[in-house]
Design a protein around this motif. Structure first.
Motif, short mmCIF file in Angstrom:
data_model
loop_
_atom_site.label_atom_id
_atom_site.label_comp_id
_atom_site.label_asym_id
_atom_site.label_seq_id
_atom_site.Cartn_x
_atom_site.Cartn_y
_atom_site.Cartn_z
N TYR A 77 64.15 31.89 20.31
CA TYR A 77 64.96 32.43 19.36
C TYR A 77 64.68 34.09 19.44
CZ TYR A 77 66.32 28.02 17.47
OH TYR A 77 66.77 26.86 17.31
N TYR A 78 65.71 34.76 19.27
CA TYR A 78 65.86 36.10 19.08
C TYR A 78 64.89 36.82 18.19
CZ TYR A 78 66.95 40.95 18.54
OH TYR A 78 66.70 42.48 18.42
N HIS A 79 64.91 36.11 16.86
CA HIS A 79 64.27 36.65 15.75
C HIS A 79 62.61 36.59 16.09
CE1 HIS A 79 65.14 32.54 14.61
NE2 HIS A 79 63.97 32.38 14.32
N ASN A 80 62.18 35.51 16.67
CA ASN A 80 60.78 35.54 17.04
C ASN A 80 60.23 36.73 18.14
OD1 ASN A 80 60.57 33.05 15.59
ND2 ASN A 80 61.06 31.70 17.41
N ILE A 81 61.22 37.10 19.03
CA ILE A 81 60.94 38.01 19.71
C ILE A 81 60.83 39.52 19.22
CG2 ILE A 81 61.83 39.24 21.97
CD1 ILE A 81 62.88 36.46 22.95
N HIS A 82 61.91 39.57 18.11
CA HIS A 82 62.17 40.74 17.61
C HIS A 82 60.87 41.31 16.71
CE1 HIS A 82 64.65 43.96 15.63
NE2 HIS A 82 63.82 43.53 14.48
N PHE A 111 78.55 34.86 22.62
CA PHE A 111 79.66 34.09 23.03
C PHE A 111 79.45 33.09 22.33
CE2 PHE A 111 78.66 36.57 26.91
CZ PHE A 111 79.77 37.35 27.24
N HIS A 112 80.79 32.85 21.49
CA HIS A 112 80.78 31.75 20.82
C HIS A 112 79.72 31.21 19.86
CE1 HIS A 112 83.08 30.87 24.57
NE2 HIS A 112 84.10 31.24 23.85
N PRO A 113 79.21 32.03 18.91
CA PRO A 113 77.90 31.85 18.41
C PRO A 113 77.82 30.66 17.12
CG PRO A 113 78.76 33.97 17.46
CD PRO A 113 79.73 33.26 18.49
N GLY A 114 79.20 30.56 16.65
CA GLY A 114 79.12 29.55 15.64
C GLY A 114 78.42 30.18 14.30
N LEU A 115 78.74 31.42 14.06
CA LEU A 115 77.67 32.01 13.02
C LEU A 115 78.18 31.17 11.65
CD1 LEU A 115 78.49 35.81 13.60
CD2 LEU A 115 76.52 34.41 14.13
N GLY A 116 79.44 30.96 11.39
CA GLY A 116 79.85 30.12 10.05
C GLY A 116 79.92 28.83 10.17
N HIS A 117 79.59 28.04 11.49
CA HIS A 117 79.76 26.67 11.53
C HIS A 117 78.68 25.91 10.69
CE1 HIS A 117 80.09 22.76 13.46
NE2 HIS A 117 81.23 23.09 13.70
N PRO A 118 78.82 25.08 9.93
CA PRO A 118 77.73 24.29 9.32
C PRO A 118 76.61 23.81 9.92
CG PRO A 118 79.87 23.54 8.63
CD PRO A 118 80.07 24.43 9.79
N SER A 119 76.78 23.62 11.28
CA SER A 119 75.76 23.13 12.28
C SER A 119 74.75 24.07 12.89
CB SER A 119 76.09 22.11 13.06
OG SER A 119 77.02 22.59 14.05
N SER A 120 75.29 25.18 12.83
CA SER A 120 74.66 26.28 13.64
C SER A 120 74.23 27.55 12.79
CB SER A 120 75.28 26.60 14.69
OG SER A 120 76.61 27.20 14.66
N SER A 121 74.89 27.77 11.54
CA SER A 121 74.64 28.88 10.76
C SER A 121 73.33 29.30 10.37
CB SER A 121 75.67 29.04 9.64
OG SER A 121 75.42 27.78 8.53
N HIS A 122 72.50 28.06 10.11
CA HIS A 122 71.00 28.25 9.45
C HIS A 122 70.49 28.76 10.61
CE1 HIS A 122 71.23 24.49 11.80
NE2 HIS A 122 69.81 24.59 12.20
N GLU A 123 70.74 28.65 11.85
CA GLU A 123 69.99 29.44 13.25
C GLU A 123 70.21 30.71 13.28
OE1 GLU A 123 71.37 27.28 16.72
OE2 GLU A 123 70.22 25.35 16.11
N TRP A 124 71.18 31.53 12.48
CA TRP A 124 71.56 32.80 12.64
C TRP A 124 71.06 33.63 11.45
CZ3 TRP A 124 72.65 34.63 17.30
CH2 TRP A 124 73.65 33.80 18.08
N GLU A 125 70.61 32.97 10.37
CA GLU A 125 70.29 33.54 9.01
C GLU A 125 69.37 34.72 9.25
OE1 GLU A 125 69.51 30.32 6.19
OE2 GLU A 125 71.67 29.77 5.95
N THR A 128 68.26 35.66 12.04
CA THR A 128 68.63 36.74 13.32
C THR A 128 69.47 38.13 12.94
OG1 THR A 128 68.28 35.00 14.89
CG2 THR A 128 69.69 36.83 15.69
N ILE A 129 70.71 37.53 12.13
CA ILE A 129 71.55 38.75 12.14
C ILE A 129 70.98 39.79 11.22
CG2 ILE A 129 73.84 39.26 10.69
CD1 ILE A 129 74.06 37.64 13.21
#
Length: 497
Positions: free
Chosen positions: A374-379, A397-411, A413-414
């Motif tokens: 994950y990027y946040h681990n590298i950052h 590319f198609h990150p699914g930032l707001g998709h219920p199944s993937s948004s938690h992975e970006w919280e 990182t963003i």
């Protein structure tokens, strides 16, 4: 006989799947290329650009691996190889003729498509109103009836298909097109659309108004059929979408009807300054040596299919910016998925802390690194610090930032992306998918970011439609929409007494 060029490019489209975390295709085996024997001159030219894998435990073929949903990697893609083999008469005899591409998925002559039909029947749900909660009263049911017009399982029964026929007509023609395109990729025909153009002539400018003008001014072979155009753009959409935003001849501009904002003009002008440097007068001898700018780093986060595209696809970026150097960094837990020839991954060592797979000779001006994390681990480790808006850009590319199944992975990182102040280019499958991502960023980072490019349709989206096997009613196009943002820059202002 199957050719390396055809296998790498055709198969990359064949099972490319960036919409879900799991593959809709089951149980496929690696396909090894039984290509023609190249001439000695071709072998020498190929060896000059053979990628070198850093810290790899064994020899790896990674010049052009392709992304398959089910896990297959292919050997390198040599430009001109298909044409040479075609002239030599070694191309595989087509399984289907161009006028015989429509077959129902269940009764298809292609075993892989029949397996796909079985998967859709097992997971797809009937969209008839009777199965909707609180309206029809019937429990959910899987699709089992194939529409005779599009050949894809879409309803649980013939009765429900006939009763809801008007609603199905809205997508029936598109589903039939998807059906024929999928069969076309498996016919074994000669694919001239997968032969990519080489370096751009210095005197010839690229016209990025649309796909037609781009391919023409880039000196691609003429594509005279809509189906061939759809197949070609399915892969090229990834590098060309990035280039269309960063290039000085971008179709997006800062005007009354443009989508680039004033903040976007600032950020993209900085990158364009680096990507379009003036002539230095340098040469190949000692006296001609000149200082060179660092490479432009493109961080492609959440990488899935795009990390395993044929490398000739990504080299198009180098051709569009011939005076600049690139370092493409694919980061994500699935960035090395389905690249069988490259396993096991390099061990994590003090000199390679994240076990990165480094392709050092993809092109003289391009290097590609792939990190499975994950990027946040590298950052947090400061691995790529410092970040410079003149040399760094993030692409999702198609990150699914707001998709219920993937948004938690970006919280996590963003916020870190906003700290870098570097531009972030984001694409979406559909208008709804893109709007959902924009709304999520607005909700979670309100007041902390600036819009660089207003959300809208991507000029260089994939012209080929894709089918979601988990929901046959859900069709989309790769990189349909594009927008951009970055962390807000606070500037000191003087307050008058």
């Amino acid at each position: 006989m199957a050719l390396p060029a055809e296998l790498a490019a055709r198969s990359a489209i064949l099972r490319i799947c960036t919409r879900c975390r799991t593959s809709p295709l089951l149980g496929s085996q690696s396909i090894r290329a039984n290509g023609f024997l190249p001439s000695r001159q071709q072998q020498q030219q190929r060896s000059l650009h053979q990628p070198r894998i850093a810290n790899s435990p064994r020899s790896v073929k990674t010049s052009v691996p392709r992304r398959l949903s089910s896990g297959v990697a292919q050997p390198s893609f040599s430009p001109g190889g298909v044409a040479a083999a075609n002239r030599a008469g070694t191309a595989k005899k087509p399984v289907l003729q161009p006028d015989d591409l429509f077959h129902s998925f269940t009764n298809s002559p292609i075993p892989e498509i029949r397996r796909r039909a079985a998967y859709i029947r097992q997971h797809g749900s009937c969209p008839h109103p009777d199965h909707q909660p609180g309206t029809g009263g019937q429990p959910p049911a899987h699709v089992d009836f194939e529409c005779p017009d599009c050949g894809i399982p879409v309803y649980c029964s013939k009765e429900h298909w006939a009763d809801d026929y008007e609603a199905h007509l809205e997508i029936c023609d598109t589903l039939r097109q998807i059906n024929e395109d999928d069969h076309d990729l498996r016919t074994g025909r000669y694919f001239p659309e997968f032969e990519y153009a080489g370096p751009q002539m210095e005197e010839a400018l690229v016209n990025m108004t649309n796909w037609d003008t781009f391919l023409y001014t880039r000196n691609f072979q003429a594509i005279n059929h809509d189906r061939s155009m759809r197949q070609a753009t399915r892969l090229l959409t990834f590098p060309v979408t990035v280039a269309s935003v960063l290039h000085e001849l971008s179709p997006y501009s800062y005007k009354s009807d443009g989508r680039i904002t004033i903040e976007g003009l600032k950020s993209f002008s900085a990158l364009r300054y680096t990507l379009h440097p003036p002539k230095s007068g340098g040469g190949t001898d000692i006296k001609g040596l000149r200082p060179e700018a660092p490479p432009v780093r493109l961080f492609i986060l959440g990488a899935r299919a795009e990390s395993s595209l044929p490398r000739d696809v990504w080299i198009q970026l180098a051709h569009l910016f011939p005076l600049s150097r690139f370092h493409l960094i694919f980061i994500g837990p699935e960035s090395m998925a389905n690249r069988d020839d490259e396993f096991p991954l390099p061990p994590r060592t003090p000199s390679n802390r994240f076990g990165a797979v480094v392709e050092d000779r993809v092109w003289p001006s391009m290097k590609i690194s792939t990190i499975v994390d994950y990027y946040h681990n590298i950052h947090k480790t400061g691995e790529f610090y410092p970040y410079d808006p003149y040399f760094d850009c993030f692409v999702l590319f198609h990150p699914g930032l707001g998709h219920p199944s993937s948004s938690h992975e970006w919280e996590e990182t963003i916020p870190m992306l906003l700290e870098t102040k570097a531009p972030v280019i984001v694409t979406g499958y559909t208008q709804a998918d893109m709007d959902r991502d924009v709304e999520w960023v607005n909700r979670t980072s309100a007041g902390e970011f600036d819009i660089l490019m207003e959300p809208g349709e991507n000029t260089f989206r994939s012209l080929r439609w894709d089918l979601n096997d988990l929901d046959p009613q859900d069709i989309s196009a790769g990189n349909w929409g594009v927008w951009a943002f970055r962390g807000k820059r606070y500037e000191t202002t003087r307050k008058s007494p």
